[in-house]
Design an enzyme around this catalytic site. Structure first.
Site, PDB file in Angstrom:
ATOM      1  N   GLY A  48       5.752   8.468   1.024  1.00 25.22           N
ATOM      2  CA  GLY A  48       6.741   8.243   2.094  1.00 25.22           C
ATOM      3  C   GLY A  48       7.672   7.092   1.741  1.00 25.22           C
ATOM      4  CG  HIS A  49       6.196   3.100   1.502  1.00 22.97           C
ATOM      5  ND1 HIS A  49       4.827   3.158   1.498  1.00 22.97           N
ATOM      6  CD2 HIS A  49       6.534   2.462   2.648  1.00 22.97           C
ATOM      7  CE1 HIS A  49       4.348   2.564   2.568  1.00 22.97           C
ATOM      8  NE2 HIS A  49       5.360   2.141   3.303  1.00 22.97           N
ATOM      9  CD  GLN A 102       8.389  -0.107  12.194  1.00 22.57           C
ATOM     10  OE1 GLN A 102       7.496  -0.917  12.354  1.00 22.57           O
ATOM     11  NE2 GLN A 102       8.556   0.529  11.051  1.00 22.57           N
ATOM     12  NE  ARG A 156      -2.004   1.378  10.465  1.00 25.62           N
ATOM     13  CZ  ARG A 156      -2.550   0.357  11.118  1.00 25.62           C
ATOM     14  NH1 ARG A 156      -3.819   0.389  11.433  1.00 25.62           N
ATOM     15  NH2 ARG A 156      -1.819  -0.678  11.475  1.00 25.62           N
ATOM     16  N   GLY A 163      11.059   5.080   8.037  1.00 22.33           N
ATOM     17  CA  GLY A 163      10.496   6.421   8.218  1.00 22.33           C
ATOM     18  C   GLY A 163      10.351   6.753   9.700  1.00 22.33           C
ATOM     19  CB  ALA A 209      -0.957  -0.004   1.189  1.00 23.71           C
ATOM     20  CG  LEU A 210       4.559   0.471  -1.817  1.00 22.55           C
ATOM     21  CD1 LEU A 210       5.647   0.237  -2.858  1.00 22.55           C
ATOM     22  CD2 LEU A 210       5.121   0.277  -0.411  1.00 22.55           C
ATOM     23  CE  LYS A 240       2.950   6.703   9.272  1.00 23.73           C
ATOM     24  NZ  LYS A 240       2.244   5.931  10.320  1.00 23.73           N
TER      25      LYS A 240
HETATM   26  O1  PAF Z   1       6.594  -0.072   9.093  1.00 22.18           O
HETATM   27  C1  PAF Z   1       6.135  -1.082   8.513  1.00 22.18           C
HETATM   28  O2  PAF Z   1       5.517  -0.988   7.451  1.00 22.18           O
HETATM   29  C2  PAF Z   1       6.360  -2.446   9.136  1.00 22.18           C
HETATM   30  O3  PAF Z   1       6.272  -2.392  10.515  1.00 22.18           O
HETATM   31  C3  PAF Z   1       7.673  -3.118   8.686  1.00 22.18           C
HETATM   32  C4  PAF Z   1       8.897  -2.339   9.147  1.00 22.18           C
HETATM   33  C5  PAF Z   1       7.678  -3.231   7.171  1.00 22.18           C
HETATM   34  C6  PAF Z   1       7.780  -4.524   9.275  1.00 22.18           C
HETATM   35  O4  PAF Z   1       6.725  -5.329   8.867  1.00 22.18           O
END
Ligand code: PAF
Length: 281
Positions: free
Chosen positions: A38-39, A156, A190, A150, A34-35, A152
């Site tokens: 940001g990606h 993580q 999302r 990222g 679902a790029l 965001k």
């Molecule tokens: O940030 C995300 O999209 C996910 O947590 C990741 C780092 C791809 C791991 O599944």
């Protein structure tokens, strides 16, 4: 535009990576598909550091504590590949679950301390365990020189940095600035689940961040937090948490520290959104 190389098995991806010149660097961008912009920004940053950029597209079941969230997570592989074509000659790794977690897969047990109990950890138990496992698994498969994430997902990023340092994984983790829509809303997969009116409501998150920023000069972190919560409560969103934290420990602060960050999670309709930003540079 030429077709991208798309691999779905570990073996075929490894063969491809082993065929590249020995000194060619590899950058890795982990995604759940679902790029969005940001990606693509991460991929472009990857190409500024390395000759080869690998993008994984894998909706990792082990990081979803809520089965409905997993089921509703947007999936759009064909569109993702089209979008990636415009970003350069990336290598796509889109494996099925059995390739990532084969029968002999041994779960990684890593004590993440406070990093997994605060904020996202409180509301998504087990989430970071799932993230650490899948990211480590991809690091083992791809052996990248650089891995770009990222900001965001600031918590993580902290968890992944901790894992890399603790397990001495030979990869440089690079945190990249959050990409925002013109309204200030952080780009996120999302967002695709938001209706037009919800997209408008979601802008409140960044407005709250801006409100907090405007108070930093004259108020303590505790006062700014209280005022930001009150401001956010005027919105139709349902706040899950709003914290002002030390960027190293992610613990709430009572006095300003360099890089202090505001971190927010809120529901916009049925969609859970997160965002964060530095309040003090
Ligand atoms: O940030 C995300 O999209 C996910 O947590 C990741 C780092 C791809 C791991 O599944």
């Amino acid at each position: 535009m030429k077709d991208l190389e798309v691999f779905s098995t570990v073996r075929s991806l490894r063969e491809r990576l082993e065929s590249k010149p020995k000194d060619a660097k590899v950058a890795f961008v982990a995604t759940m598909g679902a790029l969005h912009h940001g990606h693509i920004a991460l991929v472009k940053e990857g190409f500024s550091m390395a000759e080869t950029v690998v993008v994984s597209i894998f909706v990792n079941p082990s990081q979803f504590n809520n089965p409905e969230d997993l089921e509703k997570y947007p999936r759009s592989l064909e569109q993702d590949i089209e979008l990636l074509k415009a970003a350069g000659d990336v290598i796509v790794f889109a494996p099925p679950v059995e390739e990532v977690y084969p029968a002999e897969y041994q779960e990684l047990e890593l004590d993440l301390g406070n990093l997994e109990t605060v904020m996202e950890g409180t509301f998504r138990p087990g989430h970071f365990k799932g993230v650490v496992n899948v990211v480590k698994r991809f690091f083992d498969i791809i052996e990248p020189d650089y891995a770009l994430f990222g900001m965001k997902d600031f918590q993580q990023l902290s968890v992944i940095q901790f894992m890399v340092e603790t397990l001495r994984v030979p990869v440089e983790v690079v945190g990249c600035e959050t990409v925002r829509e013109p309204s200030g809303l952080a780009s996120s997969s999302r967002n695709k689940r938001l209706s037009e009116s919800e997209l408008k409501d979601a802008e409140y998150i960044f407005k709250t961040i801006s409100h907090a920023r405007s108070l930093v000069q004259d108020q303590t972190p505790v006062e700014v937090r209280a005022s930001a919560i009150a401001y956010h409560e005027e919105s139709p969103l349902k706040l899950e948490y709003l914290e002002i934290v030390d960027p190293r420990t992610l613990m709430p602060i009572e006095e300003w520290v360099e890089g202090a960050r505001i971190c927010i999670a809120a529901f916009c309709g049925g969609v859970r959104l997160i965002d964060n930003a530095a309040l003090i540079e």
